[in-house]
Scaffold this motif. Sequence first.
Motif, PDB file in Angstrom:
ATOM      1  N   PRO A   1       4.170  51.464  -9.295  1.00 40.45           N
ATOM      2  CA  PRO A   1       3.026  50.562  -9.130  1.00 40.45           C
ATOM      3  C   PRO A   1       2.656  49.872 -10.434  1.00 40.45           C
ATOM      4  O   PRO A   1       2.786  50.452 -11.511  1.00 40.45           O
ATOM      5  CB  PRO A   1       1.896  51.484  -8.659  1.00 40.45           C
ATOM      6  CG  PRO A   1       2.308  52.848  -9.035  1.00 40.45           C
ATOM      7  CD  PRO A   1       3.797  52.858  -9.108  1.00 40.45           C
ATOM      8  N   ARG A   2       2.231  48.622 -10.320  1.00 39.69           N
ATOM      9  CA  ARG A   2       1.769  47.874 -11.492  1.00 39.69           C
ATOM     10  C   ARG A   2       0.440  48.430 -11.971  1.00 39.69           C
ATOM     11  O   ARG A   2       0.152  48.470 -13.161  1.00 39.69           O
ATOM     12  CB  ARG A   2       1.637  46.391 -11.137  1.00 39.69           C
ATOM     13  CG  ARG A   2       1.215  45.533 -12.329  1.00 39.69           C
ATOM     14  CD  ARG A   2       1.333  44.078 -12.038  1.00 39.69           C
ATOM     15  NE  ARG A   2       0.218  43.647 -11.200  1.00 39.69           N
ATOM     16  CZ  ARG A   2       0.018  42.404 -10.825  1.00 39.69           C
ATOM     17  NH1 ARG A   2       0.860  41.471 -11.177  1.00 39.69           N
ATOM     18  NH2 ARG A   2      -1.007  42.087 -10.080  1.00 39.69           N
ATOM     19  N   SER A   3      -0.380  48.880 -11.039  1.00 43.74           N
ATOM     20  CA  SER A   3      -1.644  49.510 -11.412  1.00 43.74           C
ATOM     21  C   SER A   3      -2.050  50.529 -10.358  1.00 43.74           C
ATOM     22  O   SER A   3      -1.635  50.460  -9.207  1.00 43.74           O
ATOM     23  CB  SER A   3      -2.754  48.469 -11.607  1.00 43.74           C
ATOM     24  OG  SER A   3      -3.130  47.916 -10.366  1.00 43.74           O
ATOM     25  N   GLU A   4      -2.866  51.457 -10.796  1.00 43.76           N
ATOM     26  CA  GLU A   4      -3.430  52.505  -9.943  1.00 43.76           C
ATOM     27  C   GLU A   4      -4.839  52.739 -10.450  1.00 43.76           C
ATOM     28  O   GLU A   4      -5.028  53.095 -11.609  1.00 43.76           O
ATOM     29  CB  GLU A   4      -2.591  53.776 -10.059  1.00 43.76           C
ATOM     30  CG  GLU A   4      -3.148  54.965  -9.357  1.00 43.76           C
ATOM     31  CD  GLU A   4      -2.315  56.228  -9.584  1.00 43.76           C
ATOM     32  OE1 GLU A   4      -2.898  57.308  -9.442  1.00 43.76           O
ATOM     33  OE2 GLU A   4      -1.122  56.128  -9.925  1.00 43.76           O
ATOM     34  N   ARG A   5      -5.832  52.508  -9.582  1.00 47.14           N
ATOM     35  CA  ARG A   5      -7.208  52.689 -10.043  1.00 47.14           C
ATOM     36  C   ARG A   5      -8.094  53.116  -8.885  1.00 47.14           C
ATOM     37  O   ARG A   5      -7.811  52.848  -7.723  1.00 47.14           O
ATOM     38  CB  ARG A   5      -7.737  51.425 -10.692  1.00 47.14           C
ATOM     39  CG  ARG A   5      -7.796  50.220  -9.796  1.00 47.14           C
ATOM     40  CD  ARG A   5      -8.173  48.954 -10.569  1.00 47.14           C
ATOM     41  NE  ARG A   5      -8.059  47.798  -9.715  1.00 47.14           N
ATOM     42  CZ  ARG A   5      -9.092  47.127  -9.215  1.00 47.14           C
ATOM     43  NH1 ARG A   5     -10.314  47.498  -9.518  1.00 47.14           N
ATOM     44  NH2 ARG A   5      -8.911  46.089  -8.441  1.00 47.14           N
ATOM     45  N   GLU A   6      -9.165  53.783  -9.261  1.00 43.98           N
ATOM     46  CA  GLU A   6     -10.135  54.221  -8.270  1.00 43.98           C
ATOM     47  C   GLU A   6     -11.128  53.094  -8.027  1.00 43.98           C
ATOM     48  O   GLU A   6     -11.589  52.450  -8.970  1.00 43.98           O
ATOM     49  CB  GLU A   6     -10.859  55.471  -8.766  1.00 43.98           C
ATOM     50  CG  GLU A   6     -11.691  56.126  -7.692  1.00 43.98           C
ATOM     51  CD  GLU A   6     -12.231  57.469  -8.116  1.00 43.98           C
ATOM     52  OE1 GLU A   6     -13.447  57.665  -7.990  1.00 43.98           O
ATOM     53  OE2 GLU A   6     -11.428  58.308  -8.561  1.00 43.98           O
TER      54      GLU A   6
ATOM     55  N   GLU B   1       4.202  45.137  -7.432  1.00 42.43           N
ATOM     56  CA  GLU B   1       4.725  43.788  -7.618  1.00 42.43           C
ATOM     57  C   GLU B   1       5.861  43.564  -6.620  1.00 42.43           C
ATOM     58  O   GLU B   1       6.800  44.366  -6.556  1.00 42.43           O
ATOM     59  CB  GLU B   1       5.251  43.629  -9.050  1.00 42.43           C
ATOM     60  CG  GLU B   1       5.614  42.223  -9.413  1.00 42.43           C
ATOM     61  CD  GLU B   1       4.403  41.367  -9.734  1.00 42.43           C
ATOM     62  OE1 GLU B   1       4.468  40.155  -9.487  1.00 42.43           O
ATOM     63  OE2 GLU B   1       3.403  41.915 -10.242  1.00 42.43           O
ATOM     64  N   LEU B   2       5.786  42.481  -5.829  1.00 36.79           N
ATOM     65  CA  LEU B   2       6.888  42.146  -4.931  1.00 36.79           C
ATOM     66  C   LEU B   2       8.007  41.502  -5.735  1.00 36.79           C
ATOM     67  O   LEU B   2       7.750  40.641  -6.580  1.00 36.79           O
ATOM     68  CB  LEU B   2       6.428  41.185  -3.838  1.00 36.79           C
ATOM     69  CG  LEU B   2       5.974  41.837  -2.518  1.00 36.79           C
ATOM     70  CD1 LEU B   2       4.749  42.674  -2.694  1.00 36.79           C
ATOM     71  CD2 LEU B   2       5.801  40.805  -1.450  1.00 36.79           C
ATOM     72  N   THR B   3       9.243  41.921  -5.480  1.00 34.86           N
ATOM     73  CA  THR B   3      10.382  41.347  -6.202  1.00 34.86           C
ATOM     74  C   THR B   3      10.819  40.032  -5.567  1.00 34.86           C
ATOM     75  O   THR B   3      11.416  39.203  -6.240  1.00 34.86           O
ATOM     76  CB  THR B   3      11.569  42.331  -6.245  1.00 34.86           C
ATOM     77  OG1 THR B   3      11.909  42.705  -4.907  1.00 34.86           O
ATOM     78  CG2 THR B   3      11.212  43.559  -7.059  1.00 34.86           C
TER      79      THR B   3
END
Length: 161
Positions: A73-78, A117-119
């Motif tokens: 994942p590009r990011s992971e946040r609550e 991110e979609l490739t």
Amino acid sequence: MIVYATKVSVKKAIAGVLALGAVVWGVAALAPKSAETVSAEAAEEIGLDTRLKTNEQRVALLEGFGWKVEAEPRSEREVQIPKTFDDTYQAYNAIQLGQGLDLTPYQGKRATLYTYELTEYPTGAEGVTANLLIRRNRLIAADISAAEADGFVHGITGMPE
């Protein structure tokens, strides 16, 4: 009534604990390991109601719907889901309802947002992401979006032409 009494020395107690530990360790070592990776066949069986505990399962879910994404994942946040929905959240929840999900039971709750991110995207658009909102290993919302000024948001279940 039968009463049985015995004397237990410290040596016997330690030997008993060690023997019990050896049995537990042996059973754990012989138990089958759970699969960490998801096969292509399993990815097809993953639906929106599947528990998503690992990154591999989240990626398999997206790939099961035909999306090609980066493996991490590009990011992971609550995030905090609002207690009351404004027009933007109402429109977003309408997208979720269209694919069999509903955010209303989670109003005021916390969840984890994973952004991938979609490739590649069918129309050739760049910078498109897949977002999975997960609470207690359950998918509660999912979308494909482009954050540009003329961007878009739609569910993960439908592939654009």
